[in-house]
Scaffold this active site. Sequence first.
Site, mmCIF file in Angstrom:
data_model
loop_
_atom_site.group_PDB
_atom_site.id
_atom_site.type_symbol
_atom_site.label_atom_id
_atom_site.label_comp_id
_atom_site.label_asym_id
_atom_site.label_seq_id
_atom_site.Cartn_x
_atom_site.Cartn_y
_atom_site.Cartn_z
ATOM 1 N N GLU A 252 0.826 -1.213 0.000
ATOM 2 C CA GLU A 252 0.000 0.000 0.000
ATOM 3 C C GLU A 252 0.860 1.264 0.000
ATOM 4 O OE1 GLU A 252 -3.072 0.467 -0.590
ATOM 5 O OE2 GLU A 252 -3.602 -1.640 -0.644
ATOM 6 N N TYR B 165 -6.376 6.073 4.956
ATOM 7 C CA TYR B 165 -6.569 5.151 3.832
ATOM 8 C C TYR B 165 -5.753 3.866 4.045
ATOM 9 C CZ TYR B 165 -5.723 2.762 -0.433
ATOM 10 O OH TYR B 165 -5.581 1.746 -1.327
ATOM 11 N N ASP C 184 -9.545 6.037 -1.181
ATOM 12 C CA ASP C 184 -8.527 6.816 -1.890
ATOM 13 C C ASP C 184 -9.176 7.471 -3.115
ATOM 14 O OD1 ASP C 184 -8.944 4.740 -3.633
ATOM 15 O OD2 ASP C 184 -6.826 4.240 -3.891
#
Length: 359
Positions: free
Chosen positions: A45, A128, A146
Amino acid sequence: MEYLDETLVAQLPKLTPYILDWYDRSARVLPWRSTPTPYRVWISEIMLQQTRVEAVIGYFERFLAALPDVPSLAAASEETLMKLWEGLGYYSRARNLQKAAKIIMQDYDGQLPADFDALCALPGIGEYTAGAISSIAFGLAKPAVDGNVLRVLARILASGADITSPKVKKEFTAAVQGMIARDRPGDFTQSLMELGATVCLPNGAPLCLGCPVAHECRAFRQGRAIDLPVKPEKKARKLEQRTVLVIRCQEKLFVQQRPNTGLLAGLWEYVNLPGHYTLPQLTADLVKRGLTGNFIHLKPSKHIFTHIEWQMQGWLLNLDGDPPSPGETGRWVTKKELLEQYTLPTAFKAYTNVIKNDL
Ligand code: SF4
């Protein structure tokens, strides 16, 4: 809700099964999806922020091979870490990963905490990323919102609200929270991201005919998909002229370390002067320093950062005599050392390629 239509938001959960069915059939095979441990999800991520999936895959595999867990990341040298990140850009992401790894070692016995708020408190992890780790790795019903997800939702609801506004984002986050499949929170997070990344594409090109929720999408029905979502106009980038000098002396090359704060903090670079210098100006400066050598003009190059564009003129300077003192932040290094041990940002790729291929 102030910005979104509550009646429409209340309808959203019925879309979840369609999105999950589509995900089960169409999800791309990605290395971090095969074994979604908290560490792998976290690294992927962070790498995926501002960076395309195709570009991340190779980096992710190299990073995991070299630093397979939190202890190895916490203990890695700065050089190893930067070298593994070289070319990915936004290097503060790598530094924050290591800062967080050290905290995880100290406070959580080397295991990422299975708690949204504790994750948010770690360096480099925002809501997020905490939502993505919580749902994908820990199976918690937390939303991860996002730009992709905002775009999909804004289109489904045909919402003209400004998705860059924190208040608007908060309402979209609440809407996504209501859509989470309680038995598959991680798959739901990934399915919505995947829909945004592969079907509900940005910049006016959604592939609505292959979309599993087209039948419920208001923007599609109204023919407004390409006009949504609404974002305020971006500020124009600042243009900066730079002169880059690749200096060579007796088979050694000069590199210097950038300051520890600001753009490309702490990374290595060639001599990088503000402004465009002419050959007479460069020669006069060399004479002033009591040095002699010859300049060869290299190809101009440009690099775009988020808010700045560097327009670079490049020169190779072959210095005569012995290498002069490198100063506090500089070093004379061999070509092999430069290419293998030093992290030079992609901004200088055109000049690093000259060293790689021509010197
Ligand atoms: S129908 Fe089109 S605009 Fe609507 S969510 Fe699907 S891809 Fe996006």
